[in-house]
Motif scaffolding. Structure first.
Motif, short mmCIF file in Angstrom:
data_model
loop_
_atom_site.label_atom_id
_atom_site.label_comp_id
_atom_site.label_asym_id
_atom_site.label_seq_id
_atom_site.Cartn_x
_atom_site.Cartn_y
_atom_site.Cartn_z
N MET A 141 91.87 56.93 -12.57
CA MET A 141 90.57 56.57 -13.14
C MET A 141 90.76 56.46 -14.65
N ARG A 190 85.50 62.63 -7.29
CA ARG A 190 86.18 61.62 -6.45
C ARG A 190 87.60 62.07 -6.09
N GLY A 213 90.75 47.63 -15.87
CA GLY A 213 90.37 48.38 -14.68
C GLY A 213 90.25 47.47 -13.47
N GLU A 214 89.60 46.31 -13.70
CA GLU A 214 89.44 45.36 -12.60
C GLU A 214 90.78 44.78 -12.17
N GLU A 250 88.75 52.56 -11.19
CA GLU A 250 87.41 52.71 -11.75
C GLU A 250 87.46 53.09 -13.24
#
Ligand code: GTP
Length: 329
Positions: free
Chosen positions: A151, A200, A170-171, A176
């Motif tokens: 993350m 998470r 990130g994409e 995330e």
């Protein structure tokens, strides 16, 4: 057996793609530094004091740094005497051996990331434009490939566009990104991100930070605050503070490193754009002057061009042509 042959043996059988990356990434330094060393060897034939003086000059031009050059050349003098080497033939192999030794000399530096069994927090620091965001993206991709969940925390809330840039990474990598709006408190972003990472159950959280360096007190205060917030949420975190330095800025990178070292507990260096400089000797200067391990080097713009630093592959990259030639003989 010459060091070139030993090095070739050592490298053979290890990941060849990575070896090639070091070779390609260091081609500018090789074409400049090593080819000048070759000229020197051809011109001198005999190893004498003039030879050492010119070699010193070449090492300085490659940004190895004065103290490291002095130490290196002193050791070379000694080695030449000890082995009773008279002519310059084969001296490249001795030079490369000393380069590896000088990197490994002294306190052993751990180049592995300090990974935890549960959440590992990595803080990424460095001035704007050194390749910090790109490095975070590449590191995330690398860890993900190793099977870790990752993350990102968009802690550079100061520079316009920094958050969006991280979101794009990130994409691209498929991880995330925890963000707030521009201008918000970076410590609040970190707090959110740690909460999210815990809930998470991700393995690694990589936190971006602002790269302004207008004065040391501000930098220190900001990094201290971020550090404190992270440490309060997870004991012992951040587990790594990685400083991104741009290899093309030469000795200036050393000055930046000194400032960050005083402001925070830097645990490792990521030397970016090593492929973009003919002065790749900066790796040795960093090692000797700062005593902080270079954990990764940037060898190109591609996603897989961030590689763990390996002194042997580095020296192979510097002397690849001569080394291959000797290994064939
Ligand atoms: N050739 C090469 N280019 C690199 C490397 N690492 C980063 N770059 C390039 O350097 C440029 C600047 O990188 P950024 O990541 O945008 O810089 P930055 O440090 O994040 O900037 P801030 O977000 O302001 O801190 C980009 O064009 C990257 O592609 C590398 O190892 N080799």
């Amino acid at each position: 057996m010459s060091f070139f042959k030993k090095l070739k043996e050592k490298i053979t059988g290890t990941n060849e793609t990575v070896t090639e990356k070091f070779k390609d990434g260091l081609s500018k330094t090789r074409n400049s530094f090593t080819s000048k060393v070759n000229d020197l060897v051809a011109r001198f034939r005999e190893v004498d004091e003039d030879f050492f003086e010119e070699l010193e000059e070449l090492l300085l031009q490659a940004d190895v740094g004065v103290e490291t050059v002095m130490e290196l050349v002193d050791q070379l003098r000694w080695e030449v005497q000890r082995k009773n080497i008279k002519n310059t033939e084969g001296i490249q192999s001795v030079i490369s051996e000393k380069l590896v030794e000088i990197y490994k000399d002294g306190e052993e530096l751990d180049t592995d990331l300090n990974m935890q069994d549960d959440l590992t927090v990595i803080l990424m620091v460095g001035v704007n434009g050194v390749g910090k965001t790109t490095t975070i993206g590449k590191l995330a991709a690398r860890l993900k490939e190793e099977g870790k969940t990752v993350m990102l925390a968009a802690g550079d809330t100061f520079r316009a566009g920094a958050i969006d840039q991280l979101v794009v990474w990130g994409e691209r990598v498929g991880v995330e990104v925890i963000r707030q709006s521009e201008g918000s408190d970076p410590a609040a972003v970190m707090y959110d991100a740690i909460r999210a990472a815990k809930s998470r159950k991700v393995d690694v959280l990589i936190c971006d930070t602002a790269g302004r360096l207008q004065n040391k007190v501000n930098l220190m205060n900001e990094l201290e605050k971020v550090h404190r917030v992270i440490g309060k949420e997870i004991e012992g975190a951040p587990h790594e503070v990685l400083l991104a330095l741009d290899a093309t800025t030469g000795q200036n990178a050393l000055i930046q490193a000194q400032t960050f070292k005083e402001a925070t507990n830097v645990t490792g260096i990521v030397l970016t754009k090593l492929d973009g400089t003919a002065k790749g000797g900066i790796v040795l200067a960093i090692r000797n002057k700062l005593n902080i391990p270079v954990k990764f080097v940037g060898l190109g713009e591609g996603m897989d061009d961030l590689q763990p630093f390996d002194p042997e592959k580095y020296v192979y990259g510097l002397f690849a042509d001569g080394l291959e030639k000797e290994a064939e003989e």
